[in-house]
Design a protein around this motif. Structure first.
Motif, PDB file in Angstrom:
ATOM      1  N   ARG A   1      49.085 109.108   7.920  1.00  0.00           N
ATOM      2  CA  ARG A   1      49.971 108.237   6.912  1.00  0.00           C
ATOM      3  C   ARG A   1      50.669 106.765   7.635  1.00  0.00           C
ATOM      4  O   ARG A   1      51.703 106.145   7.018  1.00  0.00           O
TER       5      ARG A   1
ATOM      6  N   TYR B   1      48.616 103.784  -1.577  1.00  0.00           N
ATOM      7  CA  TYR B   1      49.609 106.137  -1.755  1.00  0.00           C
ATOM      8  C   TYR B   1      50.729 105.591  -2.510  1.00  0.00           C
ATOM      9  O   TYR B   1      51.617 106.430  -1.944  1.00  0.00           O
TER      10      TYR B   1
ATOM     11  N   SER C   1      52.778 111.115  -2.707  1.00  0.00           N
ATOM     12  CA  SER C   1      52.434 112.557  -1.938  1.00  0.00           C
ATOM     13  C   SER C   1      53.822 112.521  -1.217  1.00  0.00           C
ATOM     14  O   SER C   1      54.663 111.310  -0.704  1.00  0.00           O
ATOM     15  N   LYS C   2      54.837 114.268  -0.933  1.00  0.00           N
ATOM     16  CA  LYS C   2      55.994 114.262  -0.447  1.00  0.00           C
ATOM     17  C   LYS C   2      55.507 113.639   1.179  1.00  0.00           C
ATOM     18  O   LYS C   2      56.246 113.101   1.596  1.00  0.00           O
ATOM     19  N   GLN C   3      54.741 114.000   1.697  1.00  0.00           N
ATOM     20  CA  GLN C   3      54.088 112.984   3.210  1.00  0.00           C
ATOM     21  C   GLN C   3      54.464 111.411   3.024  1.00  0.00           C
ATOM     22  O   GLN C   3      54.338 110.569   2.915  1.00  0.00           O
TER      23      GLN C   3
END
Length: 527
Positions: A197, A219, A235-237
């Motif tokens: 990412r 994203y 997302s958590k990432q």
């Protein structure tokens, strides 16, 4: 009755729209064909939905965009409800100094093109051929043969006049030599990140901001308005974006100045025209002395702050960018935004910046006449300073960068002279400013570069040119003929180059819509 003149416009973006407008205002019997490689004509690559997202902002206010049939702000005010809702625009709040998403401006040009076609006189015909690529242009007798490619196959067409309006060049059709490498940020829809990412974005100006905002919108989401904007990843990432440029600075926030712009009193087109007729040799030096006089008159405190021993193009550029270097980092970005907002509120004009913004347009009058030595000096030292000084971006774009930085998703690095980017083991490694990081994705977002006619890929046209510097001007040349290409044995051939990458060599500020409009008018008059 006069014979119908067949004209080909190669490229269907805003430059072609302005050219068509000016041609149709004439009384001639015309048959005009617009060849557009994309799916939609009118918008061009910088403003098309094929290459941009609705979050990507143009860095020109609506009032500065030359009207086609109506102004952009009037067009927005009269737009239907769904379009206004799509872009979150309140009809009652529309003002002339608004900034808009690029795709909205693209929709404006597409609509205006449709209306131009509808406004044709009975003796004028306009044909628009989309998804049609011009492969070559062959000077042929008194006219030209165009070799074209469509889904149905290849064909050739005859024309009396040709206008090259190919706009921006992209390398999207060339295969990437490395996995994870994007040669251009456009189309933004195609940008994708690897499992880490993370993306290293080469550049920190408008194209790089486009890449950052495009990836952020894919994203994550921007939440709130201009008074309280934040970014939330999907997302958590965590998203990890790093812009890397030699100087490590982003453009300043848009600044306040009067509209219409007030003419300069010292550094004027008439005075530069007089200097031009004194001779080509040393023209840049003579013009620079006049520019110094204008700057000292307009903002002596700024000139003193540069601490120049000699006011030369080289010295001015070094001092200017040394000053910019002191404003690296997001704290400085936020400070500049606050200052710009206060200036708008108080209607305060920063005189050195306002002067340079007006002066770059005056300088552009003589660049086509410079000899090779002066041209090299201008491109190396003068053009970058002016591009940085007036190339500001909307406040919303700056707010988005700050929101991403606060979320821990965006950073900027100065490469300087010693920074390196290496590829190995499927990763791109950045080493600069005492840090080393790896990325699965590298995006080259350094913007449009100057190109030659050879780079357009029209081999037969390239071979027919009488000079390797086709847009260089001489004192005896007519204003109407400044974009006419000189061919072997045909000095007055009706073929004109308004291709932005090619123009940038002699017209370094050609990427603006105002420049496109003015050049289109000159070409239509010549035809």
């Amino acid at each position: 009755m006069s014979q119908i003149k067949r004209i080909a416009l190669v490229g269907g973006g805003p430059t072609a729209v302005y050219t068509l407008k000016n041609l149709l205002q004439k009384s001639d019997r015309l048959h005009i064909t617009i060849f557009e490689a994309g799916q939609v004509a009118g918008c061009g690559i910088p403003y098309s939905e094929e290459h941009n997202t609705a979050d990507m902002m143009a860095n020109i206010t609506s009032v500065e965009i030359p009207p086609v049939l109506v102004s952009l702000s009037d067009w927005v005010r009269s737009a239907d409800g769904p379009l206004l809702k799509k872009f979150g625009i309140d009809r009652e709040q529309v003002v002339d100094r608004d900034f808009y998403p690029r795709v909205l401006i693209g929709a404006y040009y597409t609509d205006q093109l449709t209306r131009l076609v509808q406004a044709c006189a009975p003796w004028q015909t306009v044909v628009i051929e989309t998804q049609t690529r011009v492969l070559d242009v062959k000077p042929d007798g008194a006219g030209f043969t165009l070799f074209i490619e469509r889904r149905s196959g290849r064909a050739r067409r005859r024309f009396d006049a040709v206008v090259m309006a190919t706009g921006h060049l992209t390398e999207v059709e060339k295969p990437a030599p490395l996995p994870g490498l994007f040669r251009s940020p456009y189309p933004v829809h195609d940008l994708a990140l690897g499992s880490d990412r993370a993306a290293l974005i080469l550049g920190s100006s408008l194209s790089a901001i486009d890449a950052v905002v495009g990836l952020a919108s894919r994203y994550g989401n921007f939440v709130g308005d201009e008074n309280a904007l934040s970014f939330r990843p999907l997302s958590k990432q965590k998203l990890r974006l790093v812009m890397a440029s030699r100087k490590g600075t982003v453009p300043d926030a848009d600044f306040y100045y009067p509209i219409p712009e007030e003419p300069l009193m010292i550094f004027t087109p008439a005075r530069l025209d007089m200097l031009r007729h004194e001779g080509q040799k040393g023209l840049l030096g003579r013009a620079w002395k006049l520019f110094k006089q204008q700057m000292v008159s307009a903002d002596p405190a700024f000139v003193d702050s540069l601490g120049l021993a000699r006011f030369t193009p080289e010295g001015f550029a070094r001092a200017y960018f040394a000053l910019r270097k002191t404003r690296q980092g997001f704290d400085a970005v936020a400070e500049n935004l606050d200052e710009s907002r206060r200036d708008y509120r108080d209607r305060r004009v920063v005189m050195w910046r306002y002067t340079m913004m007006r002066a770059h347009e005056v300088f552009s009058e003589i660049v086509p006449f410079l000899d090779r030595r002066d041209l090299a000096r201008f491109r190396s030292h003068v053009a970058p300073v002016f591009a940085d000084a007036y190339g500001c971006v909307p406040h919303l774009s700056i707010l988005r960068l700050l929101a991403l930085h606060r979320a821990g998703c965006l950073d900027i690095v100065a490469l300087g002279d010693g920074g390196t980017i290496r590829y190995g083991a499927g990763e791109f490694t950045l080493t600069a400013s005492g840090r080393e990081e790896t990325f699965g994705t590298l995006i080259d977002a350094r913007g449009q570069k100057a190109a030659s006619i050879s780079d357009l890929g029209f081999n037969q046209l390239d071979q027919a040119l009488a000079t390797a510097d086709p847009l260089k001007r001489s004192n005896g040349q007519s204003e109407d003929d400044q974009f006419r290409l000189r061919l072997d044995g045909r000095s007055q051939a009706d073929i004109f180059c308004l291709s932005i990458p090619v123009m940038m060599e002699r017209y370094p500020f050609a990427q603006g819509l105002v420049a496109c409009s003015e050049a289109a008018e000159a070409v239509a008059t010549a035809i």
